[in-house]
Design an enzyme around this catalytic site. Structure first.
Site, PDB file in Angstrom:
ATOM      1  N   ASP A 152       0.853  -1.181   0.000  1.00  0.00           N
ATOM      2  CA  ASP A 152       0.000   0.000   0.000  1.00  0.00           C
ATOM      3  C   ASP A 152       0.882   1.222   0.000  1.00  0.00           C
ATOM      4  O   ASP A 152       1.888   1.270   0.704  1.00  0.00           O
ATOM      5  CB  ASP A 152      -0.873  -0.002   1.259  1.00  0.00           C
ATOM      6  CG  ASP A 152      -2.155  -0.758   1.009  1.00  0.00           C
ATOM      7  OD1 ASP A 152      -2.620  -0.753  -0.142  1.00  0.00           O
ATOM      8  OD2 ASP A 152      -2.674  -1.367   1.965  1.00  0.00           O
ATOM      9  N   GLN A 206     -15.931  21.443   4.125  1.00  0.00           N
ATOM     10  CA  GLN A 206     -16.910  22.009   3.193  1.00  0.00           C
ATOM     11  C   GLN A 206     -16.288  23.120   2.342  1.00  0.00           C
ATOM     12  O   GLN A 206     -16.366  23.111   1.125  1.00  0.00           O
ATOM     13  CB  GLN A 206     -18.134  22.563   3.948  1.00  0.00           C
ATOM     14  CG  GLN A 206     -19.147  21.503   4.348  1.00  0.00           C
ATOM     15  CD  GLN A 206     -18.660  20.743   5.569  1.00  0.00           C
ATOM     16  OE1 GLN A 206     -18.085  21.325   6.493  1.00  0.00           O
ATOM     17  NE2 GLN A 206     -18.865  19.427   5.565  1.00  0.00           N
ATOM     18  N   THR A 207     -15.662  24.070   3.031  1.00  0.00           N
ATOM     19  CA  THR A 207     -15.120  25.212   2.284  1.00  0.00           C
ATOM     20  C   THR A 207     -13.789  24.873   1.636  1.00  0.00           C
ATOM     21  O   THR A 207     -13.418  25.470   0.640  1.00  0.00           O
ATOM     22  CB  THR A 207     -14.899  26.414   3.218  1.00  0.00           C
ATOM     23  OG1 THR A 207     -13.976  26.010   4.244  1.00  0.00           O
ATOM     24  CG2 THR A 207     -16.197  26.853   3.878  1.00  0.00           C
ATOM     25  N   ILE A 238     -10.963  25.595   2.613  1.00  0.00           N
ATOM     26  CA  ILE A 238     -10.188  26.833   2.597  1.00  0.00           C
ATOM     27  C   ILE A 238      -9.880  27.205   4.043  1.00  0.00           C
ATOM     28  O   ILE A 238     -10.648  26.886   4.956  1.00  0.00           O
ATOM     29  CB  ILE A 238     -11.028  27.934   1.888  1.00  0.00           C
ATOM     30  CG1 ILE A 238     -10.145  28.691   0.893  1.00  0.00           C
ATOM     31  CG2 ILE A 238     -11.681  28.888   2.858  1.00  0.00           C
ATOM     32  CD1 ILE A 238     -10.959  29.545  -0.053  1.00  0.00           C
TER      33      ILE A 238
END
Lengths: 683, 569
Positions: free
Chosen positions: A310, A381-382, A384
């Site tokens: 891996d 979500q953002t 950022i």
């Protein structure tokens, strides 16, 4: 019991004394019959002993001589048993402590397992648990058996098995749901579904393995035993028929000298050390904190042609890290770095921390005092993070998110910016954009960092003839970049469990042996299909059941050591077999002239060692044959040194040491013993 | 030893070496069923045979089917030959009117020729009718050789194949070996032999008046044709009692060259064909190198021992310039005698151009030891190759482990089953040679055989059983072997040496064919290099020869040290 544990010394009296006792217990012919060469030696020793007793009683013959021969034949058998007992002894102490941990375990079996709120339980002995029972364990309890966590989160001390005292988290679902019987829960509680019957649990298997009680001969060991038995038969024929040929030549050979000739010719050295080599090899593996379910798997490890590794955690550190900052035209390096530093202060992810670290180390910046500006934390979500400082927003994050933040389309971005983004993507890295206000400042190059030294290890593997294949979920571009940096031979990008399985099957159809490691439930089919499947102790129960080895340290690079141990076992067997067979030449030159010199003094010409008398020559050969077993026990336990230099070079070296050594050593050894025998007036 | 002698030896061996590649390639093509330059002539004949036998030329057999084919064919061969020998008095082409061959001798001879041993307990010119020689013995000279080639080809295929249980068709391989390889070569060699002066006639014998005025019967017969297949098929059974030392069987230096060339060429080339079939010519050269090194060492040892001569002879005033010339033909000399003696036992030929019993003790030790090594230098047609493959398997097993991998040979894993079968095969020689010898050396019927007392007598017994079990057929001479005890036990030794070896070998082939071929890597034990050649030689000497050391010590080695001490018996 970590991988750096000190190997117990061969001369540790705590091991030697019990081993000596065990060596005598092992004289039981019912046990010894498993080892044909030593069994024949025992039968011959018994025969000579009986004849010696007869000579003593009747006063005919030379009881002093045959008595000494008999004694040394018995020593040969005992030394061979002793080798095995020492090898087993080294694992016994470990097994004892595991057994203690297992003793008197009790389980709280839930009475109403379907009702998640109901904790009513009965206390039963752990040994009466059945597969499928649901038990409750709470802080302080010892987990009664192997199982899967179905509810709860808890920290568990697994030191009883792994030797690692830092507790680990076990929780339901995911890759951390497996628990091992005998380990202790430190905080909180868990509901566990028992998955193995008592007596077949992981710890039981480990005990069985360490003690060597359930040891079965591996395929190669069986094949080698056949060769050794065949040689024993060949020499039996040679010695028995010699009686007739000698009669023709006017010599009536005594049973004692024929027995001496037989035992020195049959491969007692390797015959006596064969099982010790196997046990010691398994023991070495355990010391590396790897538990194999069978010796067959360890042997297969020596034969592995392809390693499936891996990427994450094995080849790379697993986290992407910042490697450079690329400023667009008109922006100074330091300006960019300062903006990057500010924007990343609120990013607590490993990537964010690596950006801060790089800004500090390579650009000599320091963190501004806390409380300055308003941090914007990173969120999934953002995508950022940043800071509003002096009314200016400074941001860094995924390229498209930052572009959206500054209100630009990709086509509107400065050419230098787009070029930098593409350059990073081409090398398999991840670009992050940095902006201040509406101005794009530059690009951060995040990169999967290949572990230092891994490239050299792969080169060593290649020299051993082993291909390494990197398996990753990354896209082919990223995968190719990391593959070339790490120096693997091939890679499998965007790999799904099915693809992994297919790859293994394809390789196997081409006659190759595959080793891989894995921890997740979705690794289970591939682990089962691979010839050597190493499951991580931290992994799921399904993975641990599917593989044929478990790595207690959960370190995927361990695969390489496992391969080396497998090879070492085979090499040790081969080297000692060669040594044993090569010994025969000198023994012939010791014994054959001794047998016939009385009738034909001219045959004394064959006595190239100049041994004192026929009887001392025969006795010396027998003594050498017995002592060489003891001398070689440390080598059998330690294993022949392995170097990743390729087959031809290895063979040349081992052939020189054990082939040529095996030819020469007995000439010297027998001569020295003969000097001692005559000096002590043993004959 | 002289440089001229070595030059002659080098010349013959160079001739053999030059034939290896073309002949090997030709045989590989033949057994892969490909077209060759002889196909236009021979293919219709081949097809005709298959039609007659109702044989599908594409049908293949498992190892067991193949082995059953070999055994059945050999069994019928023994029956037929036994019948011919027993009935020869009633059959035509019997100009000298020989009676039926005695039962034990007929059994011994039938077994001897079917097993490619060609041990002869009889004198050919005084026992066998032309019918028996041609239809009985010569037929077996062809088909026993062809059987050996067929088995070697089946073993070669096993390495080349992957995951199948078929190793070829015995009847087809047998037909092709006879039709495409042995027949054409035998015709050419026979014509050359005839041109070199070997008689080729159906006359019985001529009676001549010698200078002393007594009449002498000079045996004649179809010798050139017999001699050709005797050499090509590594049979060695001579038309004459004294075999190729007789001026009719081997009249001059050139016939001697051709004889040695013929016996060495097919066995050597088969190794090349093996390399071609398994796809590794380097492997073939490695095996050939091991064979050549041991063979040349043996030639050198005989040459040296014989030219050094016998100190007892020298003390008696015999001219020392030629060394020991007892039992040798002056027209061949020391070098060509040494080469012939080494080659005939390195092979399983068994023909002789000198009396091995008259060699010096060490000179005689070499042929005896070569037979005991299993005749793999380069061995009988076919049998040499598969014998060498067994040694190679043992070598990779012992040495291969030293590189840290479970052993493999040509990509095939060598596991318990192969080891079991290989050890079974290895056990045959010591069991038959030492077992029978030890009994014969103590019982009166056995002791009645040797003509000499002391170690030489023991060597005669040892040599006889070695020759029989190794399917060599050469006689040390001196042993009166035409007795029920020797005829029977030698026949048993021949049967064991041939069939108890063939069956495990074919079983190994069956097992290997089923295995997947593992691709080689730098971690694989390289079996085509110098190191492997050295190891293979070591294993042949240690596993093949070490068990005979005590017996040899009491035979030739003891005789040698006694000779140096001046003791005679």
């Amino acid at each position: 019991m970590s991988s750096t544990a000190i190997t117990p010394s061969v001369v540790d009296p705590a091991i030697l004394l019990p081993a000596l006792r065990d060596a005598l217990v092992k004289l039981d012919p019912r046990q010894l019959v498993r080892n044909p060469v030593i069994f024949v030696t025992e039968v011959v020793a018994l025969l000579v002993t009986v004849l010696w007793a007869q000579e003593l009683l009747t006063g005919i013959g030379a009881p002093a001589f045959s008595g000494q021969i008999a004694a040394w034949l018995w020593f040969t058998v005992v030394f061979a048993n002793f080798a095995e007992a020492v090898a087993e002894g080294r694992g016994k102490a470990q097994a004892e402590s595991l057994k203690r941990g297992k003793a008197d375990l009790f389980a709280k079996r839930l009475l109403h397992p379907n009702d998640e709120a109901d904790t009513a339980s009965e206390v039963i002995p752990a040994i009466s648990l059945k597969v499928g029972d649901i038990v409750l364990v709470e802080a302080g309890d010892i987990i009664p058996g192997d199982g899967d966590v179905i509810a709860g989160v808890a920290s568990v001390n697994e030191s009883a098995v792994t030797g690692e005292s830092a507790p680990v988290i076990r929780e339901s679902g995911g890759d951390r749901s497996a628990v091992t019987g005998g380990t202790q829960i430190i905080s909180d509680w868990l509901r566990i579904r028992i998955t193995t019957r008592p007596g077949e649990s992981f710890v039981d298997r480990m005990i069985g393995l360490i003690e060597g009680a359930k040891r079965q001969k591996t395929p190669n060991e069986i094949a080698l035993s056949i060769l050794l038995s065949g040689l024993t038969l060949v020499f039996l024929i040679a010695v028995v028929t010699l009686y007739g040929l000698a009669l023709y030549s006017g010599t009536d050979l005594s049973v004692a000298v024929l027995a001496a000739l037989l035992v020195t010719l049959i491969p007692t050295t390797i015959g006596g050390l064969l099982s010790a080599i196997g046990i010691a090899g398994m023991d070495r593996l355990v010391r590396f904190n790897v538990v194999a379910t069978s010796g067959r798997a360890v042997e297969a490890a020596g034969d592995v042609d392809t390693l499936l590794l891996d990427k994450t955690g094995t080849i790379t550190f697993g986290n992407r890290m910042a490697s450079e900052f690329m400023a667009v035209e008109g922006v100074g390096e330091t300006e960019l770095a300062r903006a990057v530093l500010l924007a990343s202060l609120a990013d607590e992810t490993a990537e964010g921390r690596s950006i801060v670290a790089l800004a500090k180390s390579d650009y000599g910046l320091t963190e501004p005092p806390a409380g300055e500006g308003r941090p914007i934390a990173f969120s999934a979500q953002t995508r950022i993070s940043g800071i509003d400082i002096d009314g200016r927003p400074v941001r860094k994050g995924a390229v498209d998110a930052v572009l959206r933040f500054v209100g630009l389309d990709k086509s509107q971005a400065p050419a230098g910016f787009n070029a930098a983004v593409d350059a990073v993507a081409r090398t398999g890295g991840t670009p992050l954009a940095v902006a201040e206000g509406t101005r794009l400042l530059g690009v951060i190059h995040l990169k999967d960092v290949v572990k230092p030294g891994i490239k050299e290890r792969f080169a060593a593997l290649r020299a051993m003839g082993i291909r390494t294949v990197m398996v990753t979920g990354d896209n082919p571009v990223t995968a190719a970049a990391i593959a070339s940096e790490a120096g693997v031979d091939d890679f499998l990008a965007e790999a799904t469990p099915e693809q992994k399985l297919d790859y293994i099957r394809r390789e196997q159809q081409g006659g190759r042996l595959i080793a891989m490691c894995g921890d997740g439930t979705n690794d289970a089919p591939a682990l089962a299909q691979a010839d050597v499947g190493v499951a991580m102790q931290s992994g799921t129960q399904a993975a641990r059941e599917a593989g044929n080895m478990v790595d207690l340290d959960s370190s995927p690079t361990k695969l390489i050591e496992i391969v080396e141990i497998g090879k070492q076992i085979l090499m040790t067997r081969g080297s000692l077999t060669t040594f044993s067979i090569a010994n025969d030449v000198a023994k012939y030159f010791a014994i054959i002239p001794a047998l016939f010199v009385a009738t034909y003094p001219e045959l004394g010409a064959l006595n190239v060692m100049g041994l004192a008398s026929p009887q001392s020559a025969i006795l010396s050969a027998v003594i050498f044959n017995a002592l060489i077993i003891v001398v070689l026990i440390p080598l059998a336990l330690r294993g022949v040194a392995y170097r990743p230099v390729g087959a031809a070079a290895l063979l040349r070296r081992n052939l020189l040491v054990y082939g040529l050594g095996g030819l020469v050593a007995p000439f010297l050894g027998i001569k020295l013993i003969d000097l001692a025998v005559s000096a002590l007036n043993l004959i | 030893m002289t440089w001229q002698g070595w030059l002659q030896i080098g010349l013959v061996l160079a001739l053999v070496a030059s034939a290896i590649k073309p002949l090997g390639l030709y045989m590989a093509h033949v057994f892969e069923g490909e077209r060759t330059f002889l196909s236009p002539v021979l293919q219709p004949v081949e097809r005709g045979f298959y039609r007659l036998a109702g044989l599908d030329s594409r049908a293949e057999q498992t190892w067991l089917g193949y082995a059953m084919g070999v055994l059945l064919f050999s069994f019928l061969g023994v029956l037929l030959l036994y019948a011919i020998l027993r009935l020869q008095g009633f059959l035509p082409f019997n100009p000298q009117g020989f009676e039926a061959v005695a039962p034990d001798l007929a059994f011994n001879t039938a077994v001897s020729f079917v097993t490619n041993t060609n041990w002869q307990s009889y004198g050919g010119e005084t026992t066998m009718s032309h019918m028996s020689q041609m239809l009985g013995l010569t037929v077996q000279n062809f088909v026993s050789a062809a059987s050996g080639i067929a088995i070697a080809v089946a073993v070669s295929r096993a390495f080349a194949r992957s995951g199948v249980d078929r190793i070829g068709n015995f009847w087809i391989d047998l037909t092709r070996a006879t039709l495409y390889v042995l027949m054409p070569m035998a015709i050419v060699v026979a014509l050359v032999f005839a041109a070199l002066g070997l008689p080729q006639t159906l006359e019985g014998s001529v009676t001549a008046m010698t200078l002393e005025g007594v009449s002498q019967t000079i045996a004649m017969g179809p010798m050139a044709s017999q001699e050709a297949i005797k050499q090509l098929g590594t049979n060695g059974g001579g038309f004459m009692n004294v075999n190729a030392s007789h001026p009719f069987e081997n009249p001059n230096a050139f016939s001697n060259y051709l004889a040695i060339f013929s016996m060495l060429s097919i066995s050597s080339a088969l190794v090349y064909a093996f390399g071609q079939i398994v796809g590794s010519r380097r492997q073939a050269w490695a095996l050939l190198a091991a064979m050549a090194i041991l063979l040349v060492a043996g030639i050198g040892a005989i040459y040296w021992a014989e030219t050094a001569g016998n100190p007892i002879h020298l003390a008696a005033g015999v001219d020392a310039s030629l060394g020991n010339m007892e039992g040798k033909e002056i027209r061949f000399g020391q070098a060509m005698t040494a080469l012939y003696a080494a080659a005939t036992t390195g092979l399983s030929n068994g023909g002789v151009n000198a009396m091995h019993s008259s060699l010096t003790p060490l000179g005689g030790l070499v042929p005896l030891f070569f037979i005991q090594l299993g005749e793999v230098l380069p061995g009988g047609v076919g049998s040499g190759l598969y014998g060498m493959v067994v040694f190679a398997i043992l070598t990779v097993f012992v040495a291969g482990l030293m590189v840290g991998r479970t052993p493999e040979f040509l990509g095939k894993k060598i596991e318990a089953r192969e080891m079991k079968l290989a050890m079974l095969a290895i056990l045959i020689l010591p069991l038959a040679i030492l077992g029978f010898s030890a009994v014969a050396a103590v019982i009166p019927v056995g002791l009645a055989g040797p003509a000499n007392a002391g170690p030489h007598g023991l060597t005669e017994i040892l040599y006889a059983y070695s020759s029989a079990a190794g399917n060599n057929g050469s006689a040390f001479a001196g042993l009166s072997a035409n007795s029920p005890w020797y005829n029977t036990t030698l026949a048993l030794a021949m049967l064991a040496g041939r069939f108890a070896y063939i069956v495990p070998v074919l079983a190994i082939a069956g097992s290997l064919a089923k295995k997947t071929r593992v691709p080689a890597s730098s971690g694989t034990f390289p079996t085509d290099g110098v190191l492997f050649v050295g190891l293979l030689i070591g294993i042949i000497l240690i596993l093949g020869g070490l068990q005979f050391f005590p017996a040899l010590a009491l035979g030739p080695i003891l005789e040698h040290v006694l000779m140096l001490a001046g003791q005679t018996f």
